[in-house]
Design a protein around this motif. Structure first.
Motif, PDB file in Angstrom:
ATOM      1  N   TRP A 103       0.852  -1.203   0.000  1.00 47.18           N
ATOM      2  CA  TRP A 103       0.000   0.000   0.000  1.00 47.18           C
ATOM      3  C   TRP A 103       0.886   1.251   0.000  1.00 47.18           C
ATOM      4  N   ILE A 104       1.948   1.239   0.800  1.00 40.66           N
ATOM      5  CA  ILE A 104       2.862   2.381   0.849  1.00 40.66           C
ATOM      6  C   ILE A 104       3.613   2.519  -0.476  1.00 40.66           C
ATOM      7  N   ARG A 105       4.099   1.396  -1.008  1.00 38.76           N
ATOM      8  CA  ARG A 105       4.846   1.452  -2.274  1.00 38.76           C
ATOM      9  C   ARG A 105       3.989   2.004  -3.413  1.00 38.76           C
ATOM     10  N   GLU A 106       2.701   1.731  -3.378  1.00 39.07           N
ATOM     11  CA  GLU A 106       1.826   2.142  -4.468  1.00 39.07           C
ATOM     12  C   GLU A 106       1.301   3.566  -4.320  1.00 39.07           C
ATOM     13  N   LEU A 107       1.707   4.279  -3.265  1.00 38.13           N
ATOM     14  CA  LEU A 107       1.380   5.702  -3.193  1.00 38.13           C
ATOM     15  C   LEU A 107       2.028   6.422  -4.373  1.00 38.13           C
ATOM     16  N   ASP A 108       1.295   7.317  -4.975  1.00 35.76           N
ATOM     17  CA  ASP A 108       1.796   8.042  -6.141  1.00 35.76           C
ATOM     18  C   ASP A 108       3.120   8.737  -5.810  1.00 35.76           C
ATOM     19  N   GLU A 109       4.112   8.538  -6.642  1.00 30.85           N
ATOM     20  CA  GLU A 109       5.447   9.093  -6.370  1.00 30.85           C
ATOM     21  C   GLU A 109       5.529  10.587  -6.638  1.00 30.85           C
ATOM     22  N   ASN A 110       4.566  11.148  -7.359  1.00 33.20           N
ATOM     23  CA  ASN A 110       4.633  12.562  -7.722  1.00 33.20           C
ATOM     24  C   ASN A 110       3.539  13.413  -7.088  1.00 33.20           C
ATOM     25  N   ALA A 111       2.456  12.795  -6.651  1.00 31.53           N
ATOM     26  CA  ALA A 111       1.276  13.562  -6.231  1.00 31.53           C
ATOM     27  C   ALA A 111       1.482  14.353  -4.939  1.00 31.53           C
ATOM     28  N   PHE A 112       2.461  13.958  -4.099  1.00 28.83           N
ATOM     29  CA  PHE A 112       2.599  14.560  -2.769  1.00 28.83           C
ATOM     30  C   PHE A 112       3.932  15.282  -2.568  1.00 28.83           C
ATOM     31  N   GLN A 113       4.631  15.579  -3.637  1.00 28.86           N
ATOM     32  CA  GLN A 113       5.985  16.115  -3.523  1.00 28.86           C
ATOM     33  C   GLN A 113       6.041  17.458  -2.796  1.00 28.86           C
ATOM     34  N   GLU A 114       4.972  18.234  -2.854  1.00 30.20           N
ATOM     35  CA  GLU A 114       4.931  19.531  -2.174  1.00 30.20           C
ATOM     36  C   GLU A 114       4.191  19.458  -0.843  1.00 30.20           C
ATOM     37  N   ASP A 115       3.842  18.257  -0.403  1.00 29.92           N
ATOM     38  CA  ASP A 115       2.931  18.081   0.725  1.00 29.92           C
ATOM     39  C   ASP A 115       3.640  17.630   1.994  1.00 29.92           C
ATOM     40  N   VAL A 116       2.886  17.663   3.086  1.00 33.08           N
ATOM     41  CA  VAL A 116       3.391  17.324   4.413  1.00 33.08           C
ATOM     42  C   VAL A 116       2.558  16.174   4.971  1.00 33.08           C
ATOM     43  N   LEU A 117       3.212  15.220   5.623  1.00 29.01           N
ATOM     44  CA  LEU A 117       2.530  14.049   6.178  1.00 29.01           C
ATOM     45  C   LEU A 117       2.731  13.978   7.686  1.00 29.01           C
ATOM     46  N   ILE A 118       1.655  13.716   8.417  1.00 27.62           N
ATOM     47  CA  ILE A 118       1.722  13.364   9.835  1.00 27.62           C
ATOM     48  C   ILE A 118       1.696  11.844   9.931  1.00 27.62           C
ATOM     49  N   LEU A 119       2.699  11.275  10.581  1.00 25.42           N
ATOM     50  CA  LEU A 119       2.819   9.827  10.736  1.00 25.42           C
ATOM     51  C   LEU A 119       2.737   9.520  12.230  1.00 25.42           C
ATOM     52  N   ALA A 120       1.567   9.066  12.667  1.00 28.12           N
ATOM     53  CA  ALA A 120       1.272   8.983  14.100  1.00 28.12           C
ATOM     54  C   ALA A 120       1.531   7.606  14.698  1.00 28.12           C
TER      55      ALA A 120
END
Length: 592
Positions: A103-120
């Motif tokens: 599921w993690i590997r299949e996250l789009d490699e380009n869609a979130f390049q400018e974004d921020v992730l909270i990993l809880a």
């Protein structure tokens, strides 16, 4: 705070390659007016990335020399990103499970390049998988804010915990002190060394473990990680006294798989208090600057409020309520008053507002949980849609409310923790009942999973339908003896009881049971007053796909009384099939 903007106020200043004033000096100097992005801070030394102006692209500078200020924090000199900035959230990704890693590997490699992730928290059980996971996420997101969970995130990082995984100890360092007050100091000193997962966190350039700022056209947002640990005193709701429940220390690995300095114990809350003390310095910094920020998002792995945890009768086992939350965490969140607090740990999707604070949980959970309890895990379209849960965007602000089965269930019925004698059948496998206990639902309620999003409901309903078809296969029906009723294929949790008409009418007169007519529409004769028409299979097999309001009203009628459901049809097979199907839908044993 990482993400702060600074302005050079001296004519020009020297830049060095490292945090030490003895490190190599760069040939180029920073000029007056240059705007810097804070990357790290060590004492009076600032690590920066240049946003605009003349000078090196990165390096270390001194904030002030004696009384002369060289760079100062600059709210008015913000350099805003051109693109929309988005903040996403994930928890409990458990990438030791190959389906979760995929599921993690299949996250789009380009869609979130400018974004921020909270990993809880709750990433992986081994350091190798933890590192692989963080690197995959770092390659997809611009920034990642992280706090450890209850599994190997701490067992692989914290020098005061020992986890005997696979017969070997992942941690060999044990503090010598017995004093609670020294716990935080030792943790801060030892974690940056080459031990466990925080070494991996740093190697993956994942330094967002303290509060950080997002500068956007919509203002300044601060993200605040809060460290915590669970303790049993957080749970203040009644026990299931009518049931014999396994002891907490026998069901939670945290009690027997961790080792602490003397005088620190999970049972008395001292571990939770010690973890909470680690937040103090950063927390006070945020509180002093609280008015600078237009929005505040905090996050933790553990649960801050008991209202965000299902009541004991819905937990397997109920003692888990004593191993999920922290009163110290609750107090910090209430002092901070964030717009949103993200949490994890329980693997239940949540979107609920309490006392002006919105609480979100977006767990990936385990593959098995997503299959057999997907409606309890999902939060809106997550995790069916291959992307994290969106929290906030710089152009539109906070995301609209997500559909969550638990949130909608409690919004409809409220919380009744004092009801301890009745629990759903699937929750009582580990319990020994007493004469005062019974299985089922509180009368008049729809089962929780049916409050979930439509795709999850349909998936789980199909599982129930297929299981019933396997039990009542046509080949088995044809092989029944003439006596039939004693030879019907058994379910794994007992069989429905077959009644004669006169028995059923006697129960109808008692008024404590719900009668359900599963005959085809227009069936002649045999109608029982007040019975609910639910033709089988036309209506029973499509029940979960009904419109939300229609489904709610129907299920509350089907479960309107505290007695049994009594299903009748023109032949044994139809009533038997429908009985097993409704038992599966309502998560009760067929004997009910």
């Amino acid at each position: 705070m990482r993400g702060d903007h600074w302005t050079v106020v001296a004519r020009s200043i020297l830049v060095r390659s490292g945090s030490s004033v003895a490190s190599e000096a760069l040939a180029e100097r920073l000029s007056f007016g240059a705007v810097l992005l804070e990357m790290d801070m060590v004492g009076e030394r600032l690590q920066f990335k240049k946003l605009q102006g003349e000078g090196p692209e990165s390096g270390w500078v001194t904030i002030k020399v004696k009384e002369k200020v060289l760079v100062q924090r600059a709210i008015d000199a913000l350099v805003l990103p051109e693109n929309v900035l988005r903040l996403w959230a994930l928890s409990d990704i458990h990438t030791d499970k190959k389906e979760n890693m995929q599921w993690i590997r299949e996250l789009d490699e380009n869609a979130f390049q400018e974004d921020v992730l909270i990993l809880a928290g709750d990433i992986a059980n081994t350091m190798e998988v933890l590192e692989e996971t963080l690197l995959l996420l770092k390659a997809r997101f611009q920034r990642i804010f992280f706090c450890p969970g209850s599994l190997a995130d701490w067992w692989n990082t914290c020098p005061v915990m020992v986890w005997p995984w696979g017969g070997r100890r992942l941690l060999k360092l044990k503090p010598q002190t017995d004093e609670v007050g020294d716990f935080g100091l030792q943790l801060r000193r030892q974690i940056p060394c080459n031990y466990g997962g925080l070494q991996i966190v740093r190697r993956c350039a994942l330094d967002e473990t303290t509060p950080g700022i997002l500068n956007t056209g919509a203002g300044r947002l601060v993200v605040v990680p809060i460290l915590a640990w669970h303790h049993p005193q957080w749970d203040t709701e009644p026990e299931l006294q009518e049931w014999q429940v396994p002891a907490l220390e026998k069901t939670m690995a945290d009690y027997w798989a961790t080792r602490w300095p003397q005088k620190l114990r999970i049972e008395d809350g001292s571990v939770a208090e010690a973890f909470d003390q680690l937040n103090e310095r950063c927390f006070q910094n945020v509180m002093q600057r609280r008015d600078e920020f237009q929005a505040v998002v905090s996050f933790s792995h553990f649960v801050p409020r008991i209202e965000l945890n299902p009541e004991k009768r819905y937990l397997i086992p109920s003692s888990l309520a004593k191993a999920v939350g922290s009163a110290y965490l609750k107090e910090r969140v209430e002092k901070l008053k964030p717009d949103v607090h993200v949490f994890g740990h329980t693997h239940f999707g949540y979107d609920m507002e309490l006392d002006g604070i919105r609480y979100l949980q977006a767990p990936l959970a385990t593959p098995a949980e997503r299959v057999w309890a997907g409606s309890l895990v999902t939060l809106g379209g997550f995790p069916i849609e291959r992307k994290p849960c969106l929290v906030w965007t710089s152009d539109l602000g906070f995301a609209s409310t997500y559909r969550s089965s638990w949130s909608k269930y409690y919004q409809r019925y409220g919380r009744q923790p004092a009801v301890t004698d009745v629990i759903p059948s699937l929750c009582c496998n580990l319990y020994t009942p007493s004469s005062a206990s019974r299985t089922g639902w509180i009368a008049g309620r729809m089962p929780i999973w049916l409050f979930g999003p439509l795709p999850s409901r349909i998936q789980e309903a199909e599982m129930v339908i297929n299981e019933v078809r396997n039990i009542t296969g046509r080949a088995a029906v044809l092989q029944r003896s003439a006596k039939g009723r004693e030879k019907l294929p058994p379910s794994s949790q007992g069989d429905p009881k077959m009644l004669r008409g006169e028995e059923a009418l006697g129960l109808h007169a008692a008024g404590a049971h719900v009668f359900i007519d599963v005959r085809p529409p227009g069936a002649a004769g045999g109608c029982i007053p007040g019975a609910i028409s639910l033709p089988h299979p036309a209506a029973t097999e499509t029940l979960a796909s009904l419109d939300d309001d229609v489904l709610l009203q129907l299920c509350e009628r089907l479960n309107a009384k505290s007695g049994n459901m009594i299903i009748y049809a023109e032949e044994d097979e139809s009533s038997w099939d429908a009985a097993l199907l409704l038992a599966g839908y309502f998560r009760i044993w067929p004997t009910a």
